[in-house]
Scaffold this active site. Structure first.
Site, PDB file in Angstrom:
ATOM      1  N   GLN A 201      -4.498  -1.315   9.593  1.00 55.03           N
ATOM      2  CA  GLN A 201      -4.360  -2.631   8.965  1.00 55.03           C
ATOM      3  C   GLN A 201      -5.017  -3.709   9.840  1.00 55.03           C
ATOM      4  O   GLN A 201      -4.717  -3.823  11.019  1.00 55.03           O
ATOM      5  CB  GLN A 201      -2.875  -2.963   8.737  1.00 55.03           C
TER       6      GLN A 201
ATOM      7  N   LYS B  14       0.837  -1.206   0.000  1.00 57.90           N
ATOM      8  CA  LYS B  14       0.000   0.000   0.000  1.00 57.90           C
ATOM      9  C   LYS B  14       0.871   1.256   0.000  1.00 57.90           C
ATOM     10  O   LYS B  14       0.581   2.225  -0.712  1.00 57.90           O
ATOM     11  CB  LYS B  14      -0.941  -0.018   1.222  1.00 57.90           C
TER      12      LYS B  14
ATOM     13  N   ASP C 163     -10.991   3.080   4.303  1.00 54.42           N
ATOM     14  CA  ASP C 163     -11.306   1.654   4.146  1.00 54.42           C
ATOM     15  C   ASP C 163     -12.823   1.437   4.061  1.00 54.42           C
ATOM     16  O   ASP C 163     -13.275   0.357   3.689  1.00 54.42           O
ATOM     17  CB  ASP C 163     -10.750   0.837   5.324  1.00 54.42           C
TER      18      ASP C 163
HETATM   19  C1  BQF Z   1      -2.324 -10.007  -5.794  1.00 49.75           C
HETATM   20  C2  BQF Z   1      -6.093  -9.098   3.001  1.00 49.75           C
HETATM   21  C3  BQF Z   1      -6.964 -11.058   4.067  1.00 49.75           C
HETATM   22  C4  BQF Z   1      -6.880 -10.433   5.306  1.00 49.75           C
HETATM   23  C5  BQF Z   1      -6.422  -9.134   5.410  1.00 49.75           C
HETATM   24  C6  BQF Z   1      -2.251  -7.893  -4.497  1.00 49.75           C
HETATM   25  C7  BQF Z   1      -2.948  -7.822  -2.206  1.00 49.75           C
HETATM   26  C8  BQF Z   1      -3.166  -9.182  -2.250  1.00 49.75           C
HETATM   27  C9  BQF Z   1      -2.973  -9.888  -3.418  1.00 49.75           C
HETATM   28  C10 BQF Z   1      -3.188  -7.024  -0.988  1.00 49.75           C
HETATM   29  C11 BQF Z   1      -5.648  -8.356   1.819  1.00 49.75           C
HETATM   30  C12 BQF Z   1      -5.685  -8.982   0.463  1.00 49.75           C
HETATM   31  C13 BQF Z   1      -5.136  -7.072   2.010  1.00 49.75           C
HETATM   32  C14 BQF Z   1      -2.499  -9.259  -4.533  1.00 49.75           C
HETATM   33  C15 BQF Z   1      -4.613  -6.260   0.867  1.00 49.75           C
HETATM   34  C16 BQF Z   1      -5.483  -7.958  -0.625  1.00 49.75           C
HETATM   35  O1  BQF Z   1      -1.487  -9.624  -6.638  1.00 49.75           O
HETATM   36  O2  BQF Z   1      -3.070 -10.962  -6.005  1.00 49.75           O
HETATM   37  C17 BQF Z   1      -2.484  -7.181  -3.349  1.00 49.75           C
HETATM   38  O3  BQF Z   1      -2.313  -6.296  -0.586  1.00 49.75           O
HETATM   39  N1  BQF Z   1      -4.386  -7.071  -0.295  1.00 49.75           N
HETATM   40  C18 BQF Z   1      -5.113  -6.521   3.318  1.00 49.75           C
HETATM   41  O4  BQF Z   1      -4.689  -5.375   3.517  1.00 49.75           O
HETATM   42  O5  BQF Z   1      -5.550  -7.206   4.356  1.00 49.75           O
HETATM   43  C19 BQF Z   1      -6.015  -8.478   4.243  1.00 49.75           C
HETATM   44  C20 BQF Z   1      -6.571 -10.396   2.915  1.00 49.75           C
END
Ligand code: BQF
Length: 303
Positions: free
Chosen positions: A97, A53, A120
């Site tokens: 987060q 991010k 968010d």
């Molecule tokens: C990709 C998340 C579960 C729990 C908390 C790119 C992300 C993921 C995959 C990413 C996720 C999942 C995020 C890919 C943010 C998505 O290339 O496939 C980016 O950074 N995510 C999160 O902040 O908290 C989570 C999943």
């Protein structure tokens, strides 16, 4: 049918390109969009999401403020940090987060975020506004799914969308967004979950299936109609000794088989994930625009 692959990386890049222009215009008016990122503890997945991010912010010209607390931080320390960020004029968006380490009260923290900085879209005020069809910060993953479909030429109006999963972060808001009488949505929606009897009976009736169950192989080829559109929201780490990290990412869909039957499908990685981050940047730029307008007299007393 061999499905077309919906390239989330490409579409997210396209959106970042649009946002760069907006950021340029804001900076010309003296406003640099700012995102405060709050990471509590040292969960490896959370650290990697936060890093992604912050890197994306830098790419479009958003200033990210990195805030880290140890896993041992108290609820009061975290609440104090959120309140401080609420009052910081350089900060247009606040991202805490998730998930938080055990013992911290997530709902209380999200409620403390200024709804106008809630990029968010998890504050109950924004959830409520969204459900009522009012202007709101939309949760990033569901909004990313809608943008992915629109920019891939899928017109949802009148289609039957089956959502698998009812989380507060994906399933519930996505279902609400899909039923809105709006340009992007106007779909007929079925929400399935762990309590659903005969899941395949529902998914076989879908024009579009969104898998957001959080479990690999939740959606298999026998469960979809020939030509269905399949969106995979799953981000599951599975052990893989051939990888340097020791794991690889898989979605909730049996991609190999399902992609032989669907008309369009998102991969994991490179599908919905990059869109989640693009929509976070979008919300941050929107928050900065709102404040820019307020500064330019939108909130002043009438002459
Ligand atoms: C990709 C998340 C579960 C729990 C908390 C790119 C992300 C993921 C995959 C990413 C996720 C999942 C995020 C890919 C943010 C998505 O290339 O496939 C980016 O950074 N995510 C999160 O902040 O908290 C989570 C999943």
């Amino acid at each position: 049918m061999a499905a077309a692959i919906i390239d989330g990386r490409r579409i997210a890049e396209e959106i970042r390109g649009e946002l760069k222009e907006s950021v340029r215009a804001l900076k010309a008016q003296g406003v640099t969009p700012g995102l405060a990122v709050v990471l509590v503890g040292d969960d490896p997945a959370s650290r990697s999401y936060v890093a992604g991010k912050e890197k994306a912010c830098a790419e479009v010209g958003i200033h990210s403020f990195d805030n880290r607390l140890p896993a041992s931080a108290t609820q009061e320390e975290l609440m104090g940090l959120v309140r401080k960020l609420n009052g910081d004029d350089r900060v247009h968006g606040i991202l805490v987060q998730l998930p938080l380490p055990r013992g911290l009260n997530e709902a209380e923290v999200l409620l403390a975020i200024d709804p106008d900085k809630d990029v968010d879209g998890f504050h109950p005020i924004n959830a409520g506004r969204m459900m009522l069809g009012q202007k709101a910060f939309l949760p990033c993953t569901p909004h990313g799914v809608l943008q992915l479909l629109r920019r891939s030429g899928v017109r949802l109006s009148g289609l039957h969308v089956v959502v698998i999963g009812r989380s507060n972060i994906v399933g519930k808001p996505l279902a609400n967004m899909l039923i809105q009488k709006s340009e992007l949505a106007n779909a007929t929606v079925t929400v399935c979950h762990t309590g659903t009897r005969d899941l395949a009976g529902f998914t076989r009736q879908a024009d579009v299936v969104v898998a957001a169950a959080g479990r690999p192989n939740t959606l298999t080829a026998d469960m979809i109609r020939e030509g269905a559109v399949v969106i995979d929201v799953g981000v599951n780490r599975v052990e893989d000794a051939t990888k340097k990290s020791g794991f690889r990412l898989v979605g909730d869909v049996d991609f190999q088989r399902v992609s032989e039957k669907a008309s369009m499908i998102t991969p994991v990685p490179g599908g919905v994930g990059p869109m989640t981050i693009a929509m976070l940047l979008y919300n941050t730029v929107e928050a900065a625009k709102t404040r820019c307008r307020a500064m330019r007299g939108g909130e002043g007393v009438a002459p």
